[in-house]
Design an enzyme around this catalytic site. Structure first.
Site, PDB file in Angstrom:
ATOM      1  N   THR A 111       0.865  -1.181   0.000  1.00 12.20           N
ATOM      2  CA  THR A 111       0.000   0.000   0.000  1.00 12.20           C
ATOM      3  C   THR A 111       0.896   1.224   0.000  1.00 12.20           C
ATOM      4  OG1 THR A 111      -0.147   0.393   2.386  1.00 12.20           O
ATOM      5  CG2 THR A 111      -1.564  -1.332   1.471  1.00 12.20           C
ATOM      6  N   CYS A 112       0.287   2.406   0.011  1.00  8.16           N
ATOM      7  CA  CYS A 112       1.112   3.622  -0.007  1.00  8.16           C
ATOM      8  C   CYS A 112       1.887   3.802   1.295  1.00  8.16           C
ATOM      9  CB  CYS A 112       0.247   4.848  -0.280  1.00  8.16           C
ATOM     10  SG  CYS A 112      -1.117   5.057   0.873  1.00  8.16           S
ATOM     11  N   HIS A 137      -1.014  -9.501  13.871  1.00 14.21           N
ATOM     12  CA  HIS A 137      -0.617  -8.318  13.099  1.00 14.21           C
ATOM     13  C   HIS A 137      -1.484  -8.184  11.842  1.00 14.21           C
ATOM     14  CE1 HIS A 137       1.932  -5.301  11.170  1.00 14.21           C
ATOM     15  NE2 HIS A 137       1.894  -6.056  10.086  1.00 14.21           N
ATOM     16  N   SER A 153      -3.153   1.327  10.184  1.00 18.39           N
ATOM     17  CA  SER A 153      -3.133   2.316   9.108  1.00 18.39           C
ATOM     18  C   SER A 153      -2.780   3.706   9.627  1.00 18.39           C
ATOM     19  CB  SER A 153      -4.496   2.371   8.417  1.00 18.39           C
ATOM     20  OG  SER A 153      -4.810   1.138   7.833  1.00 18.39           O
ATOM     21  N   GLN A 201      -7.244  -3.969  -0.187  1.00 18.78           N
ATOM     22  CA  GLN A 201      -5.859  -4.264  -0.545  1.00 18.78           C
ATOM     23  C   GLN A 201      -5.414  -5.627  -0.016  1.00 18.78           C
ATOM     24  OE1 GLN A 201      -4.511  -0.604   1.215  1.00 18.78           O
ATOM     25  NE2 GLN A 201      -4.244   0.418  -0.752  1.00 18.78           N
TER      26      GLN A 201
END
Length: 449
Positions: free
Chosen positions: A46-47, A85, A95, A106
């Site tokens: 992810t970003c 996790h 996040s 995602q």
């Protein structure tokens, strides 16, 4: 089985954006290098995070090998810690924006891509399947994802609130940069009557409008579109006002003072403050949106405890389901091995009968052989377990009895017994699986020869 699962995680908690970009590139390359050493792997990208989940023997050493080849601070978790996790990631607790929904999609995509490439084994499929269910449950039973916490999303939420619903409404987005893109993409999910993108660089307006199903406009046309829209959201990075008092007053005259909502999320501001004095105009700026975002974030954070309790419950369910799967596999192996023994002994018994041996004697020998050989793997494993237990007891007694009073408290004794039982079950199942697999392979080899 579970001790073969682990994760190497690089995230915004410890890494810069550049480090995450480099980690993604290196992990994709390194994963292909270790394919032969692992049963399966999944890369979640992810970003704000890059992670590789691995199923393999000696999983920690493999993850350490991978980490050593990435120039960023990575975190390794194995077994139930790795499962917890992933559950937290799926629920949005890890996040940058707590509770965000995008991460769940995602996670789904990462396991789908891994399956499609043939990189996901049974364990990875099972862990990710449970993680996705936990993520859905957290969002269904708590408010962890309610309320917008990004400025762009908060602007859309405010517009929706002020217009009593955006269905059929027309919206003008001024600016097609990063913030304008976020606002336009959030608006694209609404059932609008029309969306117009005005930008200084017209080509960029066309590009964004095409992506969100809107209509491109030139920046100088913004006043015209303000005459026909219900809401205008300004997001440019201009150093001066984009909407002045005089320009908006002229717009309102042509609208015949029909109400107009203007939301200014630019910094510095795009809209002259005096615009709020114009009749029919409702002007909201960045300060209003920050209040909304902070309020929503506080609401989300207050739900974290509830989500963590759900994760605790789901971890217990996960362990029970995993044990059940393991036992079912063990039972299947026992039947497979028992059938192999029965087939082999049946051939021998028939051969003896054809040679004229006494039928009762042959059947007696056949039944004893089937019983003995079928039970032998379990018996040999139990003996090995007993030998290890005796060695452990002798080792503990040799340390002396000075601490005995303290070490045998009820709570500690209970925990120690449970831990010993868990270890015994783990040893039994793993050893028996290996023993049965070996003997089944031998039996298959004997049949083929």
């Amino acid at each position: 089985m579970l001790h073969d699962f682990g994760v190497l995680s690089f995230s915004h908690h410890r890494c810069t954006v550049d480090e995450l970009t480099d980690a993604e590139r290196r992990l994709n390359f390194l994963a292909s290098q270790v394919r032969g050493k692992v049963r399966g792997f999944v890369i979640l990208n992810t970003c704000n995070r890059v992670e590789i989940y691995v199923s393999a023997e000696r999983v920690r050493s493999i993850l350490e090998e991978l980490r050593a080849n990435v120039e960023a601070e990575g975190r390794i978790l194995c077994g139930i810690d790795a499962v917890r996790h992933l559950f937290r990631v799926s629920c949005g607790l890890e996040s940058m924006i707590v509770g965000e929904d995008q991460i769940l999609g995602q996670v789904k995509k990462s396991i789908f891509d891994s399956k499609k490439a043939g990189n996901a084994d049974e364990l990875l499929n099972f862990v990710f399947e449970r993680a996705i269910k936990v993520g859905k449950r957290a969002r269904a039973e708590t408010r962890i994802n309610e309320g917008s916490v990004s400025i762009g999303s908060a602007a859309v939420e405010l517009a929706e609130r002020e217009t009593h619903g955006l269905k059929g409404k027309k919206i003008l987005v001024i600016g097609a940069g990063e913030m304008g893109s976020l606002v336009a993409k959030a608006l694209a999910e609404k059932d609008l009557g029309g969306m117009f993108i005005a930008n200084r660089t017209f080509e960029r307006a066309i590009e964004l409008a095409r992506a969100v199903g809107g209509t491109a406009a030139r920046l100088e046309e913004k006043e015209y579109y303000m005459q026909i829209c219900d809401v205008a959201i300004s997001t440019t990075s201009a150093p001066h006002y984009i909407l002045t008092y005089d320009a908006v007053k002229e717009v309102m005259a042509k609208r015949k003072n029909r109400p107009l909502i203007i939301i200014d999320i630019a910094n510095p501001r795009d809209v002259e403050e005096r615009v709020a004095e114009i009749e029919g105009v409702k002007l909201f700026n960045l300060d209003c949106l920050q209040e909304i975002s902070e309020e929503n974030l506080r609401r989300r954070l207050s739900e974290v405890g509830k989500v963590e309790r759900i994760i605790d419950e789901e971890i217990e369910i996960f362990i029970k389901l995993l044990r059940r799967k393991r036992v079912e596999r063990l039972i299947s192996l026992l039947y497979t091995y028992g059938n192999a023994v029965r087939s082999e002994e049946k051939r021998e018994a028939l051969a003896y009968l054809r040679k004229g041996r006494d039928a009762e004697e042959v059947l007696d020998a056949f039944s004893k052989a089937v019983l003995s050989k079928t039970l032998h793997p379990a018996v040999s494993v139990l003996r090995r377990l007993a030998e290890q237990s005796v060695e452990g007891v002798e080792s503990e007694s040799s340390e002396g009895s000075e601490k005995q009073d303290n070490d045998t408290k009820d709570g500690e004794r209970s925990a120690n017994v449970k831990e010993a039982l868990d270890e015994a079950v783990k040893f039994l199942t793993e050893e028996l699986e290996r023993e049965l697999e070996r003997r089944i392979a031998q039996a298959s080899g004997g049949e083929s020869s």
